[in-house]
Design a protein around this motif. Structure first.
Motif, short mmCIF file in Angstrom:
data_model
loop_
_atom_site.label_atom_id
_atom_site.label_comp_id
_atom_site.label_asym_id
_atom_site.label_seq_id
_atom_site.Cartn_x
_atom_site.Cartn_y
_atom_site.Cartn_z
N ALA A 47 0.82 -1.21 0.00
CA ALA A 47 0.00 0.00 0.00
C ALA A 47 0.86 1.27 0.00
O ALA A 47 0.55 2.23 -0.71
CB ALA A 47 -0.94 0.00 1.20
N SER A 48 1.93 1.27 0.78
CA SER A 48 2.78 2.46 0.83
C SER A 48 3.44 2.73 -0.52
O SER A 48 3.50 3.87 -0.98
CB SER A 48 3.85 2.31 1.92
N GLU A 49 3.93 1.69 -1.14
CA GLU A 49 4.56 1.83 -2.46
C GLU A 49 3.55 2.30 -3.49
O GLU A 49 3.85 3.16 -4.33
CB GLU A 49 5.18 0.50 -2.89
N VAL A 108 3.08 8.27 4.92
CA VAL A 108 2.68 7.56 3.70
C VAL A 108 1.88 6.32 4.06
O VAL A 108 0.83 6.04 3.47
CB VAL A 108 3.92 7.19 2.85
N HIS A 109 2.37 5.59 5.06
CA HIS A 109 1.68 4.37 5.49
C HIS A 109 0.26 4.69 5.99
O HIS A 109 -0.71 3.99 5.61
CB HIS A 109 2.48 3.67 6.60
N VAL A 110 0.13 5.73 6.79
CA VAL A 110 -1.19 6.11 7.32
C VAL A 110 -2.12 6.51 6.18
O VAL A 110 -3.28 6.08 6.12
CB VAL A 110 -1.05 7.24 8.37
N ALA A 111 -1.62 7.32 5.25
CA ALA A 111 -2.45 7.77 4.13
C ALA A 111 -2.87 6.58 3.25
O ALA A 111 -4.02 6.51 2.80
CB ALA A 111 -1.69 8.79 3.30
N ALA A 112 -1.95 5.65 3.04
CA ALA A 112 -2.26 4.47 2.23
C ALA A 112 -3.31 3.60 2.91
O ALA A 112 -4.24 3.12 2.25
CB ALA A 112 -0.99 3.67 1.98
N CYS A 113 -3.19 3.42 4.21
CA CYS A 113 -4.18 2.63 4.95
C CYS A 113 -5.55 3.28 4.91
O CYS A 113 -6.57 2.58 4.80
CB CYS A 113 -3.72 2.43 6.40
#
Length: 137
Positions: A22-24, A40-45
Motif C-alpha cells: 500500500a505504501s509503495e 505515507v503508510h497512514v495515508a495508504a491505509c
C-alpha cells in the motif's frame, strides 16, 4: 462499478494490485516525496479503508484471476497453434492434435466390465447382492 475514482485513486488501486504494498502504491500515485514513511503508510491505509477503493481493488484482482485461468477455447486455440507449428517436434504436434481431439469429443473411450468368470457384475449393497441386469442396467 457505479462510484467514480479519481485518477490518483485508480492509479493507487492498479499499483496496489501489482505490488501488494500500500505504501509503495501510494508513493506511485500521489506526490509523497516530502512525506515521512509513517505518514505515507497512514495515508495508504486510509485509502484502503474507502469502500470504493476496496471495491475497485477486488474488481482488479478478480479480473487478474479470470485472465490467469485458461478456458476451453484458449486451450484449444493453443493446441491448434502447436499442431500447425512446423518448427515444433512431431511428438508435440501429435500430442496437441490428440488433446484437441479429446477436448472436442472425437474420441470415445469404452470399457467393458464383467464379473467373476466373465459373468454379470454383482453389486453389493450392505449385505445384499444386487444384479444390475435385474434393474435394467
Amino acid at each position: 462499478m457505479t462510484m467514480k475514482l479519481t485518477p490518483k485513486q485508480e492509479r493507487f488501486c492498479l499499483e496496489y494490485v501489482k505490488t501488494g504494498n500500500a505504501s509503495e502504491a501510494y508513493r506511485c500515485a500521489y506526490d509523497a516525496d516530502r512525506m515521512k514513511p509513517e505518514a505515507v503508510h497512514v495515508a495508504a491505509c486510509r485509502l484502503l479503508e474507502k469502500a470504493k477503493v476496496a471495491l475497485r481493488i477486488d474488481e482488479l484482482r478478480q479480473a487478474i484471476e479470470e485472465e490467469a485461468i485458461a478456458d476451453a477455447k484458449a486451450r484449444q486455440r493453443w493446441w491448434t497453434q502447436i499442431m500447425y507449428d512446423e518448427t515444433a517436434e512431431l511428438k508435440d504436434r501429435l500430442k496437441a492434435s490428440e488433446l484437441l481431439a479429446k477436448a472436442q469429443g472425437d474420441f470415445i473411450e469404452r470399457r467393458e466390465v464383467s464379473g467373476q468368470g466373465g459373468g454379470p457384475v454383482i453389486l453389493k449393497i450392505g449385505d445384499k447382492d444386487i444384479d444390475p441386469e435385474a434393474l435394467g442396467w
